[in-house]
Design a protein around this motif. Structure first.
Motif, PDB file in Angstrom:
ATOM      1  N   ASP A 120       3.152  -0.201   7.768  1.00  0.00           N
ATOM      2  CA  ASP A 120       1.851  -0.689   7.312  1.00  0.00           C
ATOM      3  C   ASP A 120       1.151   0.353   6.446  1.00  0.00           C
ATOM      4  O   ASP A 120       0.545   0.022   5.423  1.00  0.00           O
ATOM      5  CB  ASP A 120       0.965  -1.050   8.504  1.00  0.00           C
ATOM      6  CG  ASP A 120       1.443  -2.302   9.232  1.00  0.00           C
ATOM      7  OD1 ASP A 120       2.269  -3.051   8.665  1.00  0.00           O
ATOM      8  OD2 ASP A 120       0.980  -2.528  10.373  1.00  0.00           O
ATOM      9  N   GLN A 121       1.229   1.616   6.857  1.00  0.00           N
ATOM     10  CA  GLN A 121       0.615   2.674   6.057  1.00  0.00           C
ATOM     11  C   GLN A 121       1.288   2.787   4.692  1.00  0.00           C
ATOM     12  O   GLN A 121       0.616   2.939   3.661  1.00  0.00           O
ATOM     13  CB  GLN A 121       0.707   4.015   6.783  1.00  0.00           C
ATOM     14  CG  GLN A 121      -0.248   4.167   7.933  1.00  0.00           C
ATOM     15  CD  GLN A 121      -0.096   5.510   8.628  1.00  0.00           C
ATOM     16  OE1 GLN A 121       0.806   6.288   8.323  1.00  0.00           O
ATOM     17  NE2 GLN A 121      -0.988   5.793   9.557  1.00  0.00           N
ATOM     18  N   HIS A 125      -0.385   2.279   0.951  1.00  0.00           N
ATOM     19  CA  HIS A 125      -0.311   3.216  -0.176  1.00  0.00           C
ATOM     20  C   HIS A 125       0.224   2.521  -1.431  1.00  0.00           C
ATOM     21  O   HIS A 125      -0.273   2.747  -2.533  1.00  0.00           O
ATOM     22  CB  HIS A 125       0.564   4.422   0.165  1.00  0.00           C
ATOM     23  CG  HIS A 125      -0.037   5.316   1.209  1.00  0.00           C
ATOM     24  ND1 HIS A 125      -1.279   5.879   1.081  1.00  0.00           N
ATOM     25  CD2 HIS A 125       0.440   5.737   2.410  1.00  0.00           C
ATOM     26  CE1 HIS A 125      -1.552   6.608   2.152  1.00  0.00           C
ATOM     27  NE2 HIS A 125      -0.523   6.537   2.968  1.00  0.00           N
TER      28      HIS A 125
END
Length: 138
Positions: A120-121, A125
């Motif tokens: 998810d991170q 980004h």
């Protein structure tokens, strides 16, 4: 065609249109300038694609680690169950291993949660980079 290529194409199209209007209004050929700006946009697009690829690589590596840990945990549970079965056969005493199985599953679930968080991170980004490159987001 990646999303970044679409952004690059749109930016190039917009630059060419703006350059044509400047040339038409002033009589000065600015095609060289728009070519340089277009080249810079292509460089940024390539960098953004590289970041996306790296993020995907990190996610894939993390998933591989989680899969390996899950396999190891399952192997330990299977070994414990086999030892418990042998002990029960030899002594007639039942040895429960359900708690070990549940604990191993809990650890595997936690590891998967961490991988999902990393994915998810990484996607965040990538989306953020796309928003900075997308000329329609201006």
């Amino acid at each position: 065609m990646s999303i970044f290529d679409k952004f690059k194409d749109k930016a190039t199209e917009m630059l060419q249109g703006a350059g044509d209007k400047v040339t038409e209004a002033t009589g000065i050929d600015v095609s060289g300038v728009t070519d340089h700006v277009g080249g810079a946009a292509e460089g940024v697009t390539d960098q953004a694609q590289g970041v996306t690829d790296q993020a995907q690589g990190v996610t894939d590596q993390a998933q591989g680690h989680v899969d390996g840990l899950a396999d190891q945990a399952q192997g330990h549970v299977d070994n414990a169950q086999g030892a418990a079965d042998q002990f029960t056969e030899a002594t007639g005493v039942d040895v429960p291993v359900d708690q070990a199985t549940e604990a191993a599953q809990g650890y595997a679930d936690q590891a998967q949660g961490h991988v999902d968080g990393l994915a998810d991170q990484a996607q965040g980004h990538v989306d953020n980079a796309g928003n900075h490159i997308d000329p329609t987001q201006r």
